[in-house]
Write an enzyme that holds these catalytic residues in place. Structure first.
Site, PDB file in Angstrom:
ATOM      1  CB  SER A   1       3.920  12.140  -3.495  1.00 44.96           C
ATOM      2  OG  SER A   1       5.083  12.412  -4.278  1.00 44.96           O
TER       3      SER A   1
ATOM      4  CE1 TYR B   1       6.462   8.694   0.343  1.00 45.41           C
ATOM      5  CE2 TYR B   1       6.668   9.403  -1.942  1.00 45.41           C
ATOM      6  CZ  TYR B   1       6.369   9.685  -0.621  1.00 45.41           C
ATOM      7  OH  TYR B   1       5.953  10.940  -0.269  1.00 45.41           O
TER       8      TYR B   1
END
Length: 258
Positions: free
Chosen positions: A150, A163
């Site tokens: 990400s 996350y």
């Protein structure tokens, strides 16, 4: 179906391959000739639909089931993968592994519970670690491992802290494995999406948030899963044989400015 020979004769496994980015990756690899194992954890209908779509488009695919984030998940995944290959009368082994499956916990640190933390790390970090470990004997020399990371690991984004920590750990795993597996001709890279139109981000239903996320990209729009799949396909191909240990920004230039 328009095809190229980029992945002809290859076998690929895409975790979380039935929806969102994973679905787009499954379609792209199959369109370019790979036999694709479409992994799913819970939504069998979505996996079977993805397989049927690929077959209708002239490609080859089969579904693989294993719930991730639970004890024995990697062994269960590979056992079902082996059964699926046998049912396809395909040669044992794997050429492309895409670790795409993941969950998010959209909470700041004060609100993250121990159960939240354990769950997101179990699915996003522990599962790919042991999937790779258990799969090394199946992965052919010259193979490819692509970890979906990400762009959030490169900016401060407290709203999804746990996350993002899982993806940062995956980034390091990418680097270490590239060094370890290089002598076998195996490349290991991380592809990092930004704000992408997928089900993992329910806040996209909020118009103001959707506008803000779109404006984060220099192109003024959200990413499409196909945008990410194209990059994954490249690093999984022989064209990227001299690229390894890299973190590849596939965010549409999100947060380039101040």
């Amino acid at each position: 179906m328009t095809t190229t020979a980029r992945h002809e004769g290859k076998t690929a496994l895409v975790t979380g391959g039935s929806r969102g980015i994973g679905r787009a990756v499954s379609h792209r690899l199959a369109r370019e000739g790979a036999l694709v194992a479409v992994h799913y954890g819970h939504d069998r209908t979505a996996a079977e639909r993805t397989v049927k779509e690929i077959e209708a488009d002239g490609g080859r695919a089969f579904a693989v089931h294993a719930e991730l984030g639970v004890p024995g998940d990697a062994d269960a995944l590979w056992a079902d993968f082996d059964r699926g290959l046998a049912a396809q009368d395909a040669e044992a082994g794997l050429d492309i592994l895409v670790n795409n499956a993941g969950i998010t916990v959209p909470r700041r640190i004060a609100d993250v519970t121990e159960a939240d933390y354990d769950r997101v790390f179990a699915v996003n970090t522990r599962a790919p670690f042991f999937i790779i470990q258990r799969g090394l004997g199946r992965l052919r020399d010259g193979g490819r491992i692509v970890n979906v990371s990400s762009v959030a690991t490169r900016v401060a984004y407290p709203a999804i802290v746990s996350y993002t920590m899982t993806k940062a750990a995956l980034d390091y795993l990418t680097l270490a494995l590239a060094e370890e597996l290089g002598p076998r001709g195996i490349t290991v890279n991380a592809v990092a999406p930004g704000y992408t139109e997928t089900e993992i981000n329910p806040t996209l239903a909020v118009p103001e948030i959707r506008r803000r996320y779109s404006e984060a990209s220099v192109f003024g729009r959200l990413g499409d899963p196909a945008d990410i799949a194209d990059v994954v396909s490249f690093v999984a191909s022989d064209d990227a044989r001299w690229v390894t240990g890299q973190w590849i920004d596939a965010s549409g230039g999100a947060h380039l400015g101040a």
